[in-house]
Design a protein around this motif. Sequence first.
Motif, PDB file in Angstrom:
ATOM      1  N   GLY A 225       0.811  -1.215   0.000  1.00  0.00           N
ATOM      2  CA  GLY A 225       0.000   0.000   0.000  1.00  0.00           C
ATOM      3  C   GLY A 225       0.841   1.258   0.000  1.00  0.00           C
ATOM      4  N   PHE A 226       1.980   1.219   0.680  1.00  0.00           N
ATOM      5  CA  PHE A 226       2.874   2.378   0.705  1.00  0.00           C
ATOM      6  C   PHE A 226       3.536   2.584  -0.662  1.00  0.00           C
ATOM      7  N   VAL A 227       3.914   1.471  -1.318  1.00  0.00           N
ATOM      8  CA  VAL A 227       4.501   1.584  -2.650  1.00  0.00           C
ATOM      9  C   VAL A 227       3.484   2.186  -3.618  1.00  0.00           C
ATOM     10  N   GLN A 228       2.259   1.695  -3.550  1.00  0.00           N
ATOM     11  CA  GLN A 228       1.196   2.227  -4.401  1.00  0.00           C
ATOM     12  C   GLN A 228       1.049   3.737  -4.201  1.00  0.00           C
ATOM     13  N   LYS A 229       1.057   4.171  -2.948  1.00  0.00           N
ATOM     14  CA  LYS A 229       0.910   5.591  -2.647  1.00  0.00           C
ATOM     15  C   LYS A 229       2.125   6.387  -3.107  1.00  0.00           C
ATOM     16  N   GLN A 230       3.324   5.874  -2.846  1.00  0.00           N
ATOM     17  CA  GLN A 230       4.550   6.604  -3.170  1.00  0.00           C
ATOM     18  C   GLN A 230       4.682   6.900  -4.651  1.00  0.00           C
ATOM     19  N   ILE A 231       4.231   5.983  -5.488  1.00  0.00           N
ATOM     20  CA  ILE A 231       4.401   6.212  -6.925  1.00  0.00           C
ATOM     21  C   ILE A 231       3.159   6.833  -7.567  1.00  0.00           C
ATOM     22  N   GLY A 232       2.221   7.276  -6.731  1.00  0.00           N
ATOM     23  CA  GLY A 232       1.112   8.077  -7.226  1.00  0.00           C
ATOM     24  C   GLY A 232      -0.024   7.309  -7.853  1.00  0.00           C
ATOM     25  N   HIS A 233      -0.236   6.056  -7.403  1.00  0.00           N
ATOM     26  CA  HIS A 233      -1.306   5.262  -8.005  1.00  0.00           C
ATOM     27  C   HIS A 233      -2.383   4.846  -7.011  1.00  0.00           C
ATOM     28  N   LEU A 234      -2.471   5.555  -5.891  1.00  0.00           N
ATOM     29  CA  LEU A 234      -3.618   5.406  -5.014  1.00  0.00           C
ATOM     30  C   LEU A 234      -4.612   6.488  -5.417  1.00  0.00           C
ATOM     31  N   ALA A 235      -5.628   6.096  -6.187  1.00  0.00           N
ATOM     32  CA  ALA A 235      -6.564   7.065  -6.741  1.00  0.00           C
ATOM     33  C   ALA A 235      -7.420   7.679  -5.649  1.00  0.00           C
ATOM     34  N   SER A 236      -7.518   8.987  -5.634  1.00  0.00           N
ATOM     35  CA  SER A 236      -8.402   9.632  -4.661  1.00  0.00           C
ATOM     36  C   SER A 236      -9.862   9.351  -5.022  1.00  0.00           C
ATOM     37  N   LYS A 237     -10.192   9.480  -6.303  1.00  0.00           N
ATOM     38  CA  LYS A 237     -11.545   9.142  -6.763  1.00  0.00           C
ATOM     39  C   LYS A 237     -11.550   7.684  -7.221  1.00  0.00           C
ATOM     40  N   HIS A 238     -11.370   6.833  -6.239  1.00  0.00           N
ATOM     41  CA  HIS A 238     -11.146   5.412  -6.452  1.00  0.00           C
ATOM     42  C   HIS A 238     -12.306   4.732  -7.171  1.00  0.00           C
ATOM     43  N   ARG A 239     -13.500   5.224  -6.944  1.00  0.00           N
ATOM     44  CA  ARG A 239     -14.689   4.552  -7.483  1.00  0.00           C
ATOM     45  C   ARG A 239     -14.663   4.462  -9.000  1.00  0.00           C
ATOM     46  N   TYR A 240     -13.972   5.414  -9.673  1.00  0.00           N
ATOM     47  CA  TYR A 240     -14.001   5.410 -11.130  1.00  0.00           C
ATOM     48  C   TYR A 240     -13.128   4.313 -11.725  1.00  0.00           C
ATOM     49  N   VAL A 241     -12.091   3.898 -11.025  1.00  0.00           N
ATOM     50  CA  VAL A 241     -11.319   2.741 -11.463  1.00  0.00           C
ATOM     51  C   VAL A 241     -12.091   1.474 -11.145  1.00  0.00           C
ATOM     52  N   ALA A 242     -12.586   1.388  -9.917  1.00  0.00           N
ATOM     53  CA  ALA A 242     -13.275   0.184  -9.470  1.00  0.00           C
ATOM     54  C   ALA A 242     -14.544  -0.077 -10.269  1.00  0.00           C
ATOM     55  N   ALA A 243     -15.286   0.968 -10.592  1.00  0.00           N
ATOM     56  CA  ALA A 243     -16.545   0.793 -11.325  1.00  0.00           C
ATOM     57  C   ALA A 243     -16.306   0.134 -12.680  1.00  0.00           C
ATOM     58  N   GLN A 244     -15.192   0.453 -13.309  1.00  0.00           N
ATOM     59  CA  GLN A 244     -14.872  -0.152 -14.595  1.00  0.00           C
ATOM     60  C   GLN A 244     -14.641  -1.655 -14.442  1.00  0.00           C
ATOM     61  N   PHE A 245     -13.898  -2.032 -13.406  1.00  0.00           N
ATOM     62  CA  PHE A 245     -13.657  -3.454 -13.180  1.00  0.00           C
ATOM     63  C   PHE A 245     -14.938  -4.189 -12.826  1.00  0.00           C
ATOM     64  N   LEU A 246     -15.785  -3.540 -12.084  1.00  0.00           N
ATOM     65  CA  LEU A 246     -17.052  -4.165 -11.721  1.00  0.00           C
ATOM     66  C   LEU A 246     -17.875  -4.446 -12.980  1.00  0.00           C
ATOM     67  N   ALA A 247     -17.881  -3.519 -13.916  1.00  0.00           N
ATOM     68  CA  ALA A 247     -18.578  -3.736 -15.181  1.00  0.00           C
ATOM     69  C   ALA A 247     -17.919  -4.836 -15.997  1.00  0.00           C
ATOM     70  N   LEU A 248     -16.587  -4.834 -16.019  1.00  0.00           N
ATOM     71  CA  LEU A 248     -15.849  -5.806 -16.819  1.00  0.00           C
ATOM     72  C   LEU A 248     -16.091  -7.231 -16.324  1.00  0.00           C
ATOM     73  N   LEU A 249     -16.206  -7.394 -15.015  1.00  0.00           N
ATOM     74  CA  LEU A 249     -16.366  -8.726 -14.427  1.00  0.00           C
ATOM     75  C   LEU A 249     -17.819  -9.185 -14.383  1.00  0.00           C
ATOM     76  N   SER A 250     -18.736  -8.295 -14.681  1.00  0.00           N
ATOM     77  CA  SER A 250     -20.149  -8.658 -14.665  1.00  0.00           C
ATOM     78  C   SER A 250     -20.507  -9.455 -15.911  1.00  0.00           C
ATOM     79  N   ASP A 251     -21.237 -10.531 -15.721  1.00  0.00           N
ATOM     80  CA  ASP A 251     -21.718 -11.367 -16.841  1.00  0.00           C
ATOM     81  C   ASP A 251     -20.582 -11.810 -17.761  1.00  0.00           C
ATOM     82  N   ASP A 252     -19.390 -11.998 -17.192  1.00  0.00           N
ATOM     83  CA  ASP A 252     -18.224 -12.480 -17.953  1.00  0.00           C
ATOM     84  C   ASP A 252     -17.872 -11.590 -19.143  1.00  0.00           C
ATOM     85  N   LEU A 253     -18.128 -10.293 -19.024  1.00  0.00           N
ATOM     86  CA  LEU A 253     -17.791  -9.382 -20.119  1.00  0.00           C
ATOM     87  C   LEU A 253     -16.309  -9.448 -20.456  1.00  0.00           C
ATOM     88  N   TRP A 254     -15.448  -9.548 -19.426  1.00  0.00           N
ATOM     89  CA  TRP A 254     -14.003  -9.568 -19.674  1.00  0.00           C
ATOM     90  C   TRP A 254     -13.596 -10.783 -20.504  1.00  0.00           C
TER      91      TRP A 254
END
Length: 337
Positions: A225-254
């Motif tokens: 978690g610290f590495v993720q934060k240090q290199i700038g990839h802990l998204a503040s508006k996290h929901r927008y990354v997660a929402a995409q994955f949730l859609a991708l994994l729904s109904d085997d879309l991926w």
Amino acid sequence: MPVSAAFASDNAAPAHPAVLEALTRANTGPVPSYGDDDITAQAAAALREAFDSPDADVLYAYTGTAANIIALSSAVQPWHEILCSDIAHVLIDEAGGPVRLSGAQLTWLPSADGIIGIDELDRRVSSRDPVHHSQPRIVTITQSTENGRVWSAPVIKEFVDHAHDLGLLVHVDGARVANAVAAQQVAPIDAVGDADIVTVGGTKNGLMFGDAILVRRPEHFPGIGFVQKQIGHLASKHRYVAAQFLALLSDDLWLRGAGHANAMASALGRGLEGLGFSLASPVEANEVFVRLDPLAIERLSQSYQVHQPDHGEPVWRLVCSWATTQDEVDDVLATLG
């Protein structure tokens, strides 16, 4: 006529409409930041379920390179060694990022189109002196490989289990893991074996941005978690990354998108062979590597962007995506025919 990027890379493909719809749905009202929201929790649960990893931690990064750097850097100390194949993305295409961030040595092993033999792993590990050499700590493999090959479920299981027997951790760079799963029609966990940490590609499979990190054994990656934060990839508006994955994994879309990409690549590969061109690697996922003479590449490049991985070899890469159409495949073949 403009030159099309349809086969330049699966990164060139547009975001899937279902992903865009998910982003719109997520864009309603305030929610807690930095991943402390319901959408992120649901997406993490979906990833755990998909890979049969109920105890895994889930993190996200904006890019696949960052996901790999976070995964590998959190596993090692500067005296450690990261093992990879001779064509690994972490070796060739990440500008030394894993080494800079981790301080560890990155050592390549000979491979067959990115598939490393157990004997090569044994040879490298057994040759390390306890004090005078960097100490092997983790081996990273790519599924599917940079040359479009798929680690079969039995082969990856044997490799990962053997690496564990040698005391190594295993990272799977899964930028195209969906293509490997779809190609074999196996459970996702069978496509990565008993790997300790997996980067799950999203950008190449219909997301606007974002890759996930499935930390199957968090005890081996205590500072991730610290590495993720240090290199700038802990998204503040996290929901927008997660929402995409949730859609991708729904109904085997991926997997449906990856399966379509594989089918288009297979059709393209068969068509190229039918025209008398030689494939440099078997078409097992969504990438086609073909040997083209100067006249053929001149004709093709007038209509399509394609990538030459090694400028010393007359081999060109064409990549299919969830959005590739049969008409585009037919047009490439007509252009070269």
